[in-house]
Design a protein around this motif. Structure first.
Motif, PDB file in Angstrom:
ATOM      1  N   MET A   1     -11.340   2.661   8.415  1.00  0.00           N
ATOM      2  CA  MET A   1     -10.145   2.388   7.645  1.00  0.00           C
ATOM      3  C   MET A   1      -8.943   2.964   8.391  1.00  0.00           C
ATOM      4  N   ALA A   2      -7.891   2.177   8.465  1.00  0.00           N
ATOM      5  CA  ALA A   2      -6.682   2.584   9.162  1.00  0.00           C
ATOM      6  C   ALA A   2      -5.823   3.455   8.246  1.00  0.00           C
ATOM      7  N   SER A   3      -5.231   4.485   8.834  1.00  0.00           N
ATOM      8  CA  SER A   3      -4.352   5.351   8.058  1.00  0.00           C
ATOM      9  C   SER A   3      -3.305   5.968   8.981  1.00  0.00           C
ATOM     10  N   PHE A   4      -2.248   6.481   8.367  1.00  0.00           N
ATOM     11  CA  PHE A   4      -1.206   7.195   9.091  1.00  0.00           C
ATOM     12  C   PHE A   4      -0.654   8.268   8.176  1.00  0.00           C
ATOM     13  N   LYS A   5       0.015   9.241   8.767  1.00  0.00           N
ATOM     14  CA  LYS A   5       0.680  10.294   7.994  1.00  0.00           C
ATOM     15  C   LYS A   5       2.180  10.145   8.142  1.00  0.00           C
ATOM     16  N   ASP A   6       2.884  10.370   7.029  1.00  0.00           N
ATOM     17  CA  ASP A   6       4.342  10.313   7.063  1.00  0.00           C
ATOM     18  C   ASP A   6       4.893  11.675   7.475  1.00  0.00           C
ATOM     19  N   ILE A   7       6.220  11.819   7.517  1.00  0.00           N
ATOM     20  CA  ILE A   7       6.801  13.074   7.991  1.00  0.00           C
ATOM     21  C   ILE A   7       6.552  14.242   7.044  1.00  0.00           C
ATOM     22  N   LYS A   8       6.157  13.960   5.813  1.00  0.00           N
ATOM     23  CA  LYS A   8       5.812  15.023   4.872  1.00  0.00           C
ATOM     24  C   LYS A   8       4.350  15.425   4.981  1.00  0.00           C
ATOM     25  N   GLY A   9       3.605  14.708   5.818  1.00  0.00           N
ATOM     26  CA  GLY A   9       2.193  15.010   5.998  1.00  0.00           C
ATOM     27  C   GLY A   9       1.266  14.278   5.033  1.00  0.00           C
ATOM     28  N   ASP A  10       1.839  13.403   4.193  1.00  0.00           N
ATOM     29  CA  ASP A  10       1.004  12.624   3.279  1.00  0.00           C
ATOM     30  C   ASP A  10       0.322  11.491   4.037  1.00  0.00           C
ATOM     31  N   GLU A  11      -0.945  11.279   3.756  1.00  0.00           N
ATOM     32  CA  GLU A  11      -1.707  10.225   4.422  1.00  0.00           C
ATOM     33  C   GLU A  11      -1.678   8.951   3.592  1.00  0.00           C
ATOM     34  N   TRP A  12      -1.503   7.829   4.275  1.00  0.00           N
ATOM     35  CA  TRP A  12      -1.446   6.511   3.661  1.00  0.00           C
ATOM     36  C   TRP A  12      -2.524   5.640   4.279  1.00  0.00           C
ATOM     37  N   GLN A  13      -3.278   4.955   3.443  1.00  0.00           N
ATOM     38  CA  GLN A  13      -4.345   4.064   3.886  1.00  0.00           C
ATOM     39  C   GLN A  13      -3.802   2.643   3.991  1.00  0.00           C
ATOM     40  N   LEU A  14      -4.154   1.950   5.065  1.00  0.00           N
ATOM     41  CA  LEU A  14      -3.775   0.549   5.216  1.00  0.00           C
ATOM     42  C   LEU A  14      -5.036  -0.291   5.272  1.00  0.00           C
ATOM     43  N   VAL A  15      -5.222  -1.075   4.234  1.00  0.00           N
ATOM     44  CA  VAL A  15      -6.352  -1.997   4.163  1.00  0.00           C
ATOM     45  C   VAL A  15      -5.791  -3.354   3.781  1.00  0.00           C
ATOM     46  N   LEU A  16      -5.986  -4.323   4.664  1.00  0.00           N
ATOM     47  CA  LEU A  16      -5.546  -5.669   4.335  1.00  0.00           C
ATOM     48  C   LEU A  16      -6.615  -6.375   3.526  1.00  0.00           C
ATOM     49  N   THR A  17      -6.160  -7.094   2.522  1.00  0.00           N
ATOM     50  CA  THR A  17      -7.014  -7.953   1.706  1.00  0.00           C
ATOM     51  C   THR A  17      -6.294  -9.292   1.586  1.00  0.00           C
ATOM     52  N   VAL A  18      -6.972 -10.276   1.088  1.00  0.00           N
ATOM     53  CA  VAL A  18      -6.320 -11.563   0.869  1.00  0.00           C
ATOM     54  C   VAL A  18      -5.104 -11.360  -0.047  1.00  0.00           C
ATOM     55  N   GLY A  19      -5.266 -10.543  -1.072  1.00  0.00           N
ATOM     56  CA  GLY A  19      -4.170 -10.279  -2.000  1.00  0.00           C
ATOM     57  C   GLY A  19      -3.009  -9.555  -1.353  1.00  0.00           C
ATOM     58  N   SER A  20      -3.281  -8.528  -0.547  1.00  0.00           N
ATOM     59  CA  SER A  20      -2.181  -7.779   0.067  1.00  0.00           C
ATOM     60  C   SER A  20      -1.457  -8.610   1.120  1.00  0.00           C
ATOM     61  N   VAL A  21      -2.183  -9.466   1.835  1.00  0.00           N
ATOM     62  CA  VAL A  21      -1.543 -10.355   2.804  1.00  0.00           C
ATOM     63  C   VAL A  21      -0.619 -11.332   2.068  1.00  0.00           C
ATOM     64  N   ALA A  22      -1.064 -11.838   0.921  1.00  0.00           N
ATOM     65  CA  ALA A  22      -0.218 -12.715   0.106  1.00  0.00           C
ATOM     66  C   ALA A  22       1.007 -11.968  -0.421  1.00  0.00           C
ATOM     67  N   ASP A  23       0.823 -10.710  -0.822  1.00  0.00           N
ATOM     68  CA  ASP A  23       1.952  -9.897  -1.303  1.00  0.00           C
ATOM     69  C   ASP A  23       2.987  -9.702  -0.188  1.00  0.00           C
ATOM     70  N   VAL A  24       2.512  -9.413   1.024  1.00  0.00           N
ATOM     71  CA  VAL A  24       3.425  -9.228   2.161  1.00  0.00           C
ATOM     72  C   VAL A  24       4.209 -10.505   2.405  1.00  0.00           C
ATOM     73  N   LYS A  25       3.546 -11.643   2.380  1.00  0.00           N
ATOM     74  CA  LYS A  25       4.216 -12.931   2.593  1.00  0.00           C
ATOM     75  C   LYS A  25       5.267 -13.174   1.506  1.00  0.00           C
ATOM     76  N   ARG A  26       4.899 -12.940   0.268  1.00  0.00           N
ATOM     77  CA  ARG A  26       5.814 -13.175  -0.859  1.00  0.00           C
ATOM     78  C   ARG A  26       7.034 -12.251  -0.794  1.00  0.00           C
ATOM     79  N   ASP A  27       6.811 -10.980  -0.484  1.00  0.00           N
ATOM     80  CA  ASP A  27       7.884  -9.994  -0.567  1.00  0.00           C
ATOM     81  C   ASP A  27       8.710  -9.830   0.710  1.00  0.00           C
ATOM     82  N   THR A  28       8.159 -10.233   1.867  1.00  0.00           N
ATOM     83  CA  THR A  28       8.866  -9.988   3.126  1.00  0.00           C
ATOM     84  C   THR A  28       9.032 -11.220   4.010  1.00  0.00           C
ATOM     85  N   ASP A  29       8.409 -12.319   3.640  1.00  0.00           N
ATOM     86  CA  ASP A  29       8.386 -13.536   4.459  1.00  0.00           C
ATOM     87  C   ASP A  29       7.639 -13.351   5.784  1.00  0.00           C
TER      88      ASP A  29
END
Length: 147
Positions: A1-29
């Motif tokens: 699973m892909a992840s990164f930490k922000d400048i505050k040290g909080d870790e964020w998980q990035l997992v693409l799904t069919v739904g999240s890819v559709a959300d990205v398209k809808r919200d960001t083109d």
């Protein structure tokens, strides 16, 4: 699973799904689903930090809401190193989502080269012109270098 930490040290998980890819398209083109055939989205995202953070927001919004992080506060959690780490995480997430895509694998495998190529273009522009023009942008070139 892909992840990164922000400048505050909080870790964020990035997992693409069919739904999240559709959300990205809808919200960001940005259509991450075409990554298996076309790398144009790479330039669209990684040449614009604001657009990149918008994509990250869409992918991380459920986690952010659980943590009480607003979209504006989310944007303040990124600096140069965290943007690069998040880009690497997104490259991995895309490659995981499209395991047979040559473009996705090239992005994942050549992430460091991709960043270096973008930096080289910026340096060349600065050393050629002395400073960037506020009304012009560097010409686009191949984002994923052969290698």
């Amino acid at each position: 699973m892909a992840s990164f930490k922000d400048i505050k040290g909080d870790e964020w998980q990035l997992v693409l799904t069919v739904g999240s890819v559709a959300d990205v398209k809808r919200d960001t083109d940005i259509n991450l689903a075409i990554s298996s055939k076309d790398a144009a989205w790479v330039e669209a995202i990684f040449s614009n930090d604001g657009k990149f953070v918008e994509v990250l927001w869409v992918l991380c919004a459920p986690q952010a809401k659980e943590r009480g992080v607003t979209p504006e506060a989310f944007g303040y959690r990124f600096g140069g190193d965290t943007l690069e780490d998040a880009g690497n995480a997104l490259a991995i997430a895309v490659a995981d989502f499209f395991p047979r895509s040559r473009i996705a694998r090239a992005l994942r495998d050549n992430w460091a080269k991709t960043v270096t190529a973008a930096e080289d273009r910026a340096i060349a522009m600065l050393t050629t012109t002395g400073s960037p023009s506020p009304t012009s942008a560097p010409e686009s070139s191949d984002v994923i270098p052969a290698g």
